[in-house]
Design a protein around this motif. Structure first.
Motif, short mmCIF file in Angstrom:
data_model
loop_
_atom_site.label_atom_id
_atom_site.label_comp_id
_atom_site.label_asym_id
_atom_site.label_seq_id
_atom_site.Cartn_x
_atom_site.Cartn_y
_atom_site.Cartn_z
N ARG A 157 1.64 15.94 -7.20
CA ARG A 157 1.88 17.38 -7.18
C ARG A 157 1.73 17.93 -8.59
NH1 ARG A 157 7.70 17.62 -4.68
NH2 ARG A 157 7.91 16.07 -6.30
N ASN A 158 1.62 19.22 -8.68
CA ASN A 158 1.48 19.89 -9.97
C ASN A 158 2.62 19.51 -10.90
OD1 ASN A 158 1.55 21.88 -12.10
ND2 ASN A 158 0.23 23.17 -10.85
N LYS A 159 3.83 19.56 -10.39
CA LYS A 159 4.97 19.28 -11.26
C LYS A 159 5.10 17.80 -11.62
CE LYS A 159 8.87 18.92 -8.08
NZ LYS A 159 10.13 19.57 -7.70
N ASP A 160 4.42 16.91 -10.89
CA ASP A 160 4.37 15.50 -11.27
C ASP A 160 3.40 15.28 -12.43
OD1 ASP A 160 6.09 14.90 -9.16
OD2 ASP A 160 4.42 14.50 -7.78
N LEU A 161 2.33 16.05 -12.43
CA LEU A 161 1.26 15.86 -13.41
C LEU A 161 1.55 16.53 -14.75
CD1 LEU A 161 -1.49 14.53 -13.67
CD2 LEU A 161 -2.52 16.59 -12.74
N GLN A 162 2.28 17.63 -14.74
CA GLN A 162 2.54 18.37 -15.98
C GLN A 162 3.20 17.54 -17.07
OE1 GLN A 162 4.12 22.34 -15.96
NE2 GLN A 162 3.13 22.79 -14.01
N PRO A 163 4.29 16.81 -16.80
CA PRO A 163 4.91 16.05 -17.90
C PRO A 163 4.01 14.93 -18.44
CG PRO A 163 6.26 15.93 -15.91
CD PRO A 163 5.06 16.73 -15.58
N LEU A 164 3.06 14.47 -17.63
CA LEU A 164 2.17 13.41 -18.09
C LEU A 164 1.02 13.96 -18.95
CD1 LEU A 164 2.03 11.41 -14.76
CD2 LEU A 164 3.41 10.91 -16.78
N GLU A 171 5.63 32.25 -20.13
CA GLU A 171 4.17 32.42 -20.13
C GLU A 171 3.47 31.08 -20.32
OE1 GLU A 171 6.11 34.31 -22.32
OE2 GLU A 171 6.18 36.05 -21.02
N GLU A 172 4.00 30.27 -21.23
CA GLU A 172 3.39 28.96 -21.47
C GLU A 172 3.56 28.05 -20.24
OE1 GLU A 172 3.40 25.26 -24.65
OE2 GLU A 172 4.81 26.91 -24.93
N ARG A 173 4.71 28.13 -19.58
CA ARG A 173 4.92 27.34 -18.37
C ARG A 173 3.93 27.74 -17.28
NH1 ARG A 173 10.85 27.44 -16.13
NH2 ARG A 173 10.62 29.19 -17.53
N ARG A 174 3.72 29.04 -17.12
CA ARG A 174 2.74 29.54 -16.14
C ARG A 174 1.32 29.12 -16.51
NH1 ARG A 174 5.21 35.57 -15.50
NH2 ARG A 174 6.96 34.98 -14.17
N ARG A 175 1.00 29.19 -17.80
CA ARG A 175 -0.33 28.79 -18.26
C ARG A 175 -0.57 27.31 -17.96
NH1 ARG A 175 -2.09 26.12 -22.30
NH2 ARG A 175 -0.12 26.12 -23.41
N ARG A 176 0.42 26.48 -18.24
CA ARG A 176 0.30 25.04 -17.97
C ARG A 176 0.16 24.77 -16.48
NH1 ARG A 176 4.53 21.88 -21.93
NH2 ARG A 176 3.50 22.42 -23.88
N SER A 177 0.96 25.46 -15.68
CA SER A 177 0.89 25.28 -14.23
C SER A 177 -0.49 25.68 -13.71
CB SER A 177 1.97 26.11 -13.56
OG SER A 177 1.91 25.95 -12.16
N SER A 178 -1.04 26.76 -14.23
CA SER A 178 -2.38 27.19 -13.82
C SER A 178 -3.44 26.18 -14.25
CB SER A 178 -2.71 28.55 -14.42
OG SER A 178 -1.83 29.52 -13.92
N ALA A 179 -3.30 25.64 -15.46
CA ALA A 179 -4.27 24.65 -15.95
C ALA A 179 -4.24 23.39 -15.08
CB ALA A 179 -3.98 24.31 -17.41
N VAL A 180 -3.04 22.94 -14.73
CA VAL A 180 -2.92 21.75 -13.88
C VAL A 180 -3.46 22.05 -12.48
CG1 VAL A 180 -1.29 20.15 -12.82
CG2 VAL A 180 -1.06 20.75 -15.22
N ILE A 210 2.91 18.55 0.67
CA ILE A 210 2.46 19.43 -0.41
C ILE A 210 1.61 18.63 -1.38
CG2 ILE A 210 3.27 20.82 -2.35
CD1 ILE A 210 5.77 21.41 -0.70
N ALA A 211 1.88 17.36 -1.50
CA ALA A 211 1.17 16.51 -2.45
C ALA A 211 -0.24 16.19 -1.95
CB ALA A 211 1.95 15.22 -2.65
N ILE A 212 -1.09 15.78 -2.88
CA ILE A 212 -2.44 15.37 -2.53
C ILE A 212 -2.59 13.88 -2.78
CG2 ILE A 212 -3.51 17.62 -2.89
CD1 ILE A 212 -4.44 16.72 -5.60
N GLN A 213 -3.45 13.23 -2.01
CA GLN A 213 -3.65 11.79 -2.07
C GLN A 213 -5.05 11.47 -2.56
OE1 GLN A 213 -1.47 9.40 -1.30
NE2 GLN A 213 0.15 10.71 -0.51
N LEU A 214 -5.19 10.36 -3.24
CA LEU A 214 -6.48 9.86 -3.68
C LEU A 214 -7.25 9.35 -2.46
CD1 LEU A 214 -7.87 9.49 -6.41
CD2 LEU A 214 -6.93 7.22 -6.53
N THR A 215 -8.51 9.80 -2.29
CA THR A 215 -9.33 9.36 -1.16
C THR A 215 -9.93 8.00 -1.49
OG1 THR A 215 -11.32 10.40 -2.05
CG2 THR A 215 -9.94 11.74 -0.58
#
Length: 183
Positions: free
Chosen positions: A106-113, A123-132, A152-157
């Motif tokens: 999910r987006n929030k899983d990927l952001q801290p990595l 604003e920076e949080r929104r920018r990061r969320s949009s980038a992810v 909600i999560a996506i899986q690797l095909t």
């Protein structure tokens, strides 16, 4: 702590036999054993697919060629994925982590990595969320990822898993391993 979508069951709330059906947390007893078995089976299948992608006779050029083309996805043009170049290769290395095989990404899983420091403003949080979100859209558009129907999560095909495995193996290989020794 939030439950991942996979650890929920579609049922009526306890004590409300006429209540509305909703996705609720799995109970620890045997009442939701059928759903627990279903989630476990899907996790095992994804894990076995990940292990099976190691042995393949497809060339790296064929695998990478699948994702190195811009595509139109949901009536929007999405740039090509460049798996051998640094920003995209780093993204592929992060998503290949075993922690995302079972519950997806999910987006929030990927952001801290991707970002080492916490966002300092809204604003920076929104920018990061949009980038992810754009990175996740890129992965979905290049058939590397797919959204599971109830999550909600996506899986690797399987194709995405092959590409990720091949790119990581090629980027970690030395010249001596790639060139066979003359007899």
């Amino acid at each position: 702590m939030e439950d991942p979508e996979g650890f929920q069951v579609y049922r009526r709330p306890e004590g409300e036999p006429d209540g509305p059906l909703a996705w609720l947390r799995m109970r620890k007893g045997i009442a939701d054993l059928h759903r627990r078995a279903e989630v476990s089976q899907k996790a095992n299948e994804r894990y076995l697919d990940a292990l099976a992608s190691v042995d393949d006779s497809t060339t790296l050029r064929e695998l990478v060629g699948r994702v190195e083309k811009p595509v139109t996805w949901s009536s929007q043009r999405v740039r090509a994925l460049h798996p051998l170049e640094n920003p995209d290769r780093r993204l592929l290395e992060i998503i290949s982590s075993g922690e995302f095989i079972i519950n997806g990404l999910r987006n929030k899983d990927l952001q801290p990595l991707l970002y080492t420091t916490a966002a300092k403003s809204i604003e920076e949080r929104r920018r990061r969320s949009s980038a992810v979100s754009r990175k996740l859209r890129l992965l979905r558009a290049t058939t590397s990822f797919a959204r599971s129907p109830e999550a909600i999560a996506i899986q690797l095909t399987p194709i995405g898993r092959q590409v990720v495995t091949a790119v990581i193996a090629a980027s970690n290989a030395t010249v001596n391993l790639l060139i066979p020794k003359a007899a």
